[in-house]
Design a protein around this motif. Sequence first.
Motif, PDB file in Angstrom:
ATOM      1  N   ARG A 251       0.740  -1.338  -0.272  1.00  0.00           N
ATOM      2  CA  ARG A 251      -0.015  -0.070  -0.023  1.00  0.00           C
ATOM      3  C   ARG A 251       0.721   1.181   0.137  1.00  0.00           C
ATOM      4  NH1 ARG A 251      -5.368  -1.175   0.993  1.00  0.00           N
ATOM      5  NH2 ARG A 251      -5.599  -3.499   1.460  1.00  0.00           N
ATOM      6  N   GLU A 252       1.895   1.219   0.478  1.00  0.00           N
ATOM      7  CA  GLU A 252       2.995   2.380   0.442  1.00  0.00           C
ATOM      8  C   GLU A 252       3.335   2.618  -1.099  1.00  0.00           C
ATOM      9  OE1 GLU A 252       5.648  -1.250   0.478  1.00  0.00           O
ATOM     10  OE2 GLU A 252       3.881  -0.664   1.374  1.00  0.00           O
ATOM     11  N   LEU A 253       3.203   2.098  -1.892  1.00  0.00           N
ATOM     12  CA  LEU A 253       3.417   2.156  -3.224  1.00  0.00           C
ATOM     13  C   LEU A 253       2.273   2.409  -4.149  1.00  0.00           C
ATOM     14  CD1 LEU A 253       6.436  -0.442  -3.713  1.00  0.00           C
ATOM     15  CD2 LEU A 253       6.719   1.894  -3.439  1.00  0.00           C
ATOM     16  N   TYR A 254       1.402   1.341  -3.975  1.00  0.00           N
ATOM     17  CA  TYR A 254       0.240   1.394  -4.780  1.00  0.00           C
ATOM     18  C   TYR A 254      -1.203   1.886  -4.152  1.00  0.00           C
ATOM     19  CZ  TYR A 254       3.370  -1.860  -7.142  1.00  0.00           C
ATOM     20  OH  TYR A 254       4.427  -2.466  -7.674  1.00  0.00           O
ATOM     21  N   GLN A 255      -1.483   3.141  -4.794  1.00  0.00           N
ATOM     22  CA  GLN A 255      -2.607   3.596  -4.051  1.00  0.00           C
ATOM     23  C   GLN A 255      -3.917   3.182  -4.440  1.00  0.00           C
ATOM     24  OE1 GLN A 255      -2.515   8.027  -4.503  1.00  0.00           O
ATOM     25  NE2 GLN A 255      -3.725   8.516  -2.944  1.00  0.00           N
ATOM     26  N   TYR A 256      -4.072   2.807  -5.782  1.00  0.00           N
ATOM     27  CA  TYR A 256      -5.348   2.373  -6.476  1.00  0.00           C
ATOM     28  C   TYR A 256      -4.853   0.963  -7.232  1.00  0.00           C
ATOM     29  CZ  TYR A 256      -6.584   7.198  -5.208  1.00  0.00           C
ATOM     30  OH  TYR A 256      -7.072   8.293  -4.807  1.00  0.00           O
ATOM     31  N   ILE A 257      -5.571   0.098  -7.217  1.00  0.00           N
ATOM     32  CA  ILE A 257      -5.194  -1.323  -7.902  1.00  0.00           C
ATOM     33  C   ILE A 257      -6.655  -1.702  -8.440  1.00  0.00           C
ATOM     34  CG2 ILE A 257      -4.549  -3.406  -8.233  1.00  0.00           C
ATOM     35  CD1 ILE A 257      -2.680  -2.912  -5.901  1.00  0.00           C
ATOM     36  N   HIS A 258      -7.002  -1.781  -9.984  1.00  0.00           N
ATOM     37  CA  HIS A 258      -8.104  -2.190 -10.196  1.00  0.00           C
ATOM     38  C   HIS A 258      -7.682  -3.364 -11.279  1.00  0.00           C
ATOM     39  CE1 HIS A 258      -9.991   1.357  -8.917  1.00  0.00           C
ATOM     40  NE2 HIS A 258      -8.991   2.120  -9.355  1.00  0.00           N
TER      41      HIS A 258
ATOM     42  N   ASP B   8      -7.489 -12.687 -20.205  1.00  0.00           N
ATOM     43  CA  ASP B   8      -7.914 -11.430 -20.751  1.00  0.00           C
ATOM     44  C   ASP B   8      -7.895 -10.232 -20.071  1.00  0.00           C
ATOM     45  OD1 ASP B   8      -7.921 -12.976 -23.192  1.00  0.00           O
ATOM     46  OD2 ASP B   8      -9.880 -13.618 -22.701  1.00  0.00           O
ATOM     47  N   TYR B   9      -7.525 -10.299 -18.742  1.00  0.00           N
ATOM     48  CA  TYR B   9      -7.522  -9.173 -17.859  1.00  0.00           C
ATOM     49  C   TYR B   9      -6.101  -8.702 -17.307  1.00  0.00           C
ATOM     50  CZ  TYR B   9     -12.544  -9.711 -18.162  1.00  0.00           C
ATOM     51  OH  TYR B   9     -14.001  -9.660 -18.612  1.00  0.00           O
ATOM     52  N   LYS B  10      -6.174  -7.723 -16.665  1.00  0.00           N
ATOM     53  CA  LYS B  10      -4.672  -7.241 -16.147  1.00  0.00           C
ATOM     54  C   LYS B  10      -4.950  -6.300 -14.858  1.00  0.00           C
ATOM     55  CE  LYS B  10      -4.951  -2.987 -19.003  1.00  0.00           C
ATOM     56  NZ  LYS B  10      -4.227  -2.240 -20.063  1.00  0.00           N
ATOM     57  N   LEU B  11      -4.130  -6.303 -14.214  1.00  0.00           N
ATOM     58  CA  LEU B  11      -4.114  -5.415 -12.790  1.00  0.00           C
ATOM     59  C   LEU B  11      -3.466  -4.098 -13.115  1.00  0.00           C
ATOM     60  CD1 LEU B  11      -2.942  -7.927  -9.855  1.00  0.00           C
ATOM     61  CD2 LEU B  11      -5.204  -6.999 -10.249  1.00  0.00           C
ATOM     62  N   HIS B  12      -4.306  -2.995 -13.016  1.00  0.00           N
ATOM     63  CA  HIS B  12      -3.877  -1.572 -13.286  1.00  0.00           C
ATOM     64  C   HIS B  12      -3.575  -1.003 -11.910  1.00  0.00           C
ATOM     65  CE1 HIS B  12      -3.640   1.907 -15.741  1.00  0.00           C
ATOM     66  NE2 HIS B  12      -4.351   2.534 -14.776  1.00  0.00           N
ATOM     67  N   PHE B  13      -2.265  -0.536 -11.849  1.00  0.00           N
ATOM     68  CA  PHE B  13      -1.641   0.135 -10.668  1.00  0.00           C
ATOM     69  C   PHE B  13      -1.677   1.454 -11.029  1.00  0.00           C
ATOM     70  CE2 PHE B  13      -0.374  -4.253 -11.114  1.00  0.00           C
ATOM     71  CZ  PHE B  13      -0.359  -4.745  -9.457  1.00  0.00           C
ATOM     72  N   SER B  14      -2.093   2.405  -9.856  1.00  0.00           N
ATOM     73  CA  SER B  14      -1.908   3.748 -10.068  1.00  0.00           C
ATOM     74  C   SER B  14      -1.675   4.268  -8.719  1.00  0.00           C
ATOM     75  CB  SER B  14      -3.130   4.518 -11.049  1.00  0.00           C
ATOM     76  OG  SER B  14      -4.191   4.276  -9.960  1.00  0.00           O
ATOM     77  N   SER B  15      -0.712   5.526  -8.669  1.00  0.00           N
ATOM     78  CA  SER B  15      -0.568   6.235  -7.728  1.00  0.00           C
ATOM     79  C   SER B  15      -0.488   7.564  -7.932  1.00  0.00           C
ATOM     80  CB  SER B  15       0.500   5.614  -6.880  1.00  0.00           C
ATOM     81  OG  SER B  15       0.491   4.302  -6.270  1.00  0.00           O
ATOM     82  N   SER B  16      -0.629   8.702  -6.909  1.00  0.00           N
ATOM     83  CA  SER B  16      -0.430  10.148  -7.216  1.00  0.00           C
ATOM     84  C   SER B  16       0.812  10.080  -6.847  1.00  0.00           C
ATOM     85  CB  SER B  16      -1.416  10.919  -6.429  1.00  0.00           C
ATOM     86  OG  SER B  16      -1.227  10.821  -5.047  1.00  0.00           O
ATOM     87  N   ARG B  17       1.522  11.309  -7.315  1.00  0.00           N
ATOM     88  CA  ARG B  17       2.957  11.526  -7.240  1.00  0.00           C
ATOM     89  C   ARG B  17       3.127  12.123  -5.767  1.00  0.00           C
ATOM     90  NH1 ARG B  17       7.230  11.610 -10.314  1.00  0.00           N
ATOM     91  NH2 ARG B  17       5.946  11.621 -12.048  1.00  0.00           N
ATOM     92  N   ASN B  18       2.097  12.493  -4.981  1.00  0.00           N
ATOM     93  CA  ASN B  18       2.408  12.778  -3.681  1.00  0.00           C
ATOM     94  C   ASN B  18       2.418  11.716  -2.743  1.00  0.00           C
ATOM     95  OD1 ASN B  18       2.063  15.718  -4.123  1.00  0.00           O
ATOM     96  ND2 ASN B  18       0.102  15.657  -4.068  1.00  0.00           N
ATOM     97  N   HIS B  19       1.660  10.795  -3.312  1.00  0.00           N
ATOM     98  CA  HIS B  19       1.641   9.339  -2.426  1.00  0.00           C
ATOM     99  C   HIS B  19       3.253   8.616  -2.605  1.00  0.00           C
ATOM    100  CE1 HIS B  19       0.061   5.568  -0.577  1.00  0.00           C
ATOM    101  NE2 HIS B  19       0.761   4.990  -1.395  1.00  0.00           N
ATOM    102  N   ILE B  20       3.625   8.743  -3.722  1.00  0.00           N
ATOM    103  CA  ILE B  20       5.152   8.343  -3.843  1.00  0.00           C
ATOM    104  C   ILE B  20       6.073   9.124  -3.152  1.00  0.00           C
ATOM    105  CG2 ILE B  20       6.948   7.974  -5.714  1.00  0.00           C
ATOM    106  CD1 ILE B  20       4.458   5.789  -5.556  1.00  0.00           C
ATOM    107  N   ILE B  21       6.002  10.494  -3.180  1.00  0.00           N
ATOM    108  CA  ILE B  21       6.712  11.362  -2.348  1.00  0.00           C
ATOM    109  C   ILE B  21       6.641  11.271  -0.949  1.00  0.00           C
ATOM    110  CG2 ILE B  21       7.262  13.861  -1.714  1.00  0.00           C
ATOM    111  CD1 ILE B  21       6.192  14.582  -4.432  1.00  0.00           C
ATOM    112  N   ARG B  22       5.507  10.944  -0.643  1.00  0.00           N
ATOM    113  CA  ARG B  22       5.491  10.328   1.149  1.00  0.00           C
ATOM    114  C   ARG B  22       6.304   9.203   1.215  1.00  0.00           C
ATOM    115  NH1 ARG B  22      -0.009  12.412   0.561  1.00  0.00           N
ATOM    116  NH2 ARG B  22      -0.545  10.222   0.292  1.00  0.00           N
TER     117      ARG B  22
END
Length: 556
Positions: free
Chosen positions: A245-252, A280-294
């Motif tokens: 969770r410290e790296l990935y803010q959202y996973i879909h 046929d599916y994938k995990l999509h990871f996204s995080s805001s830059r502020n989350h990574i900076i923290r």
Amino acid sequence: MRKARFQYRHNSALNVIFLLLIGVSFVVAMFLAHRLTEKYVENEFELRKIDVLEETLKPYTEFFQNRVPEISFYQGYLDSSSAIKYVDTVFRKYPFVKKIEFYDTEVSNHRVAGAFRINHFSMAPQAIYDYTRSPTADSIVYNKRKPNSSGSFWNMDEFNNMAAKFSLYVQSIEEGKPLQSADFISIFYHVTHNRITFMNIPREEDMHTYKDLMLKEQEKSPVFQQDIVSFILDPEKLNIRNTHRELYQYIHITPIVYESLNTDPDLLNTELPLTGAFADYKLHFSSSRNHIIREIYHRLVPVALAIVMIYTVLLFIAYLIYRNLNINKKMYSLQYDFINNLTHEFKTPVSVIKIAGNNIKSAKELSDRERFHYGKILDEEADKLNDLMNKLLSFTQIENQSIHIKKERINIPQFIQNLVDSYQIKLPDFKIEYSTRGVTTFRTDPVLLSSIFQNLMDNANKYSLPGQKSLNILVFTEKGNIVFKFRDRGIGIPGNETENVFKKFYRIQSQYNQQGSVGLGLAFCKELINLMNGTISVKSKVGEGSEFTVVLPFEL
């Protein structure tokens, strides 16, 4: 004559350069630590998604490897009631299983309407059972499909695929060649889009029986039972286990062809395809830059603390070096003054003795008055040299612990009076008074005590202005100790110098300090008093005088 100033190499520029280097290197170290931590976190953002994928697919892997092959335990005799129990445990434990189709299959050489047939080999479902979750999620919706009037079922594609794979394998079986583990998945599994179909694995003798049915024309054979179960899966029901969770803010979970429409530059994205039936599916990871900076700063803190500790140690070492340089500078100054003063103290008596000796040698005859005068000069100057040498020798003996205390019982008033008489003969303008309160005798080393008295009395005379040369000595007992107080009306000692006057070779630099001292008198007193297990202290005020207090253990 102006006193020559001692020379000592100054290292101010070197100290400044060292501090600048420390400061610059500290800034560079912190900058590099931040950059490396930033790169490390960015790499972790790309690499740790595999951990999330493995954790997310762990239930699916366990289901695929362990629960699906359980059907083989029934050896083809799985009935509808047993199937319901099996399906119920699967639905409860694996929420991503949306629907289960159970094909109750018969194998024989009979001609059966709607069967899959190769040569004499026939495979046909006797019935198809559909199991789905009820809307309340606490029961199972059950449906049994039977063949129509023509003996066939609708939507037989999955069954036909499994039957075809199995028939081809039966046709290619060789005697004495066991089934390889790699063949199990390719023959008895059929993994497609969101679906896993499995057929129970027959025994080896059943395999050869099936081959005989297929290749040899025989009378009607018995009917053999096979079970085929198809699991329809829903990837949306996979439980995403975000282990970082410290790296990935959202996973879909998104289709493999999905492209994010979010073009926000402050949003970091990465993805990883799923495997098996979810390919046929994938995990999509996204995080805001502020989350990574923290997270960068969170990981930077221990590194920064380590750097700060290292540079703190370096600065402390620098401080110790600087302090030692200052101590060396002071020691150099003391040594310089000591050599100058000692040289002066030796040269003055030697010069006086030489002059007196030359006068005696050059005189044709001397009167009694002249002979007495020159004899007195020689005697006094020799005493000065002897006193100076005795102090230096005594210091060496004290430091080498070669002086032994020889205690005797002394009469204090008589002891002090003898010293006062000797001083007043030599220094008639030096006024000395003394008094004792409640103490007359004292057990101590008279030679060492006499040295202490003489040094303190010499100081009182030497550092008092003409017309103010006086000393008051007070003796009394207090708390098992004997106390000697020496109070004069001399020039006094500045408050910031009172701790230094007892240091060896130390001399207060002032306009009054022209008495030829080498800085040994008070230091010698302190060493003697320490040897006698006592203490010495001073209270002073500039222009009014000083009071030295000597405290020694009192012994009767």
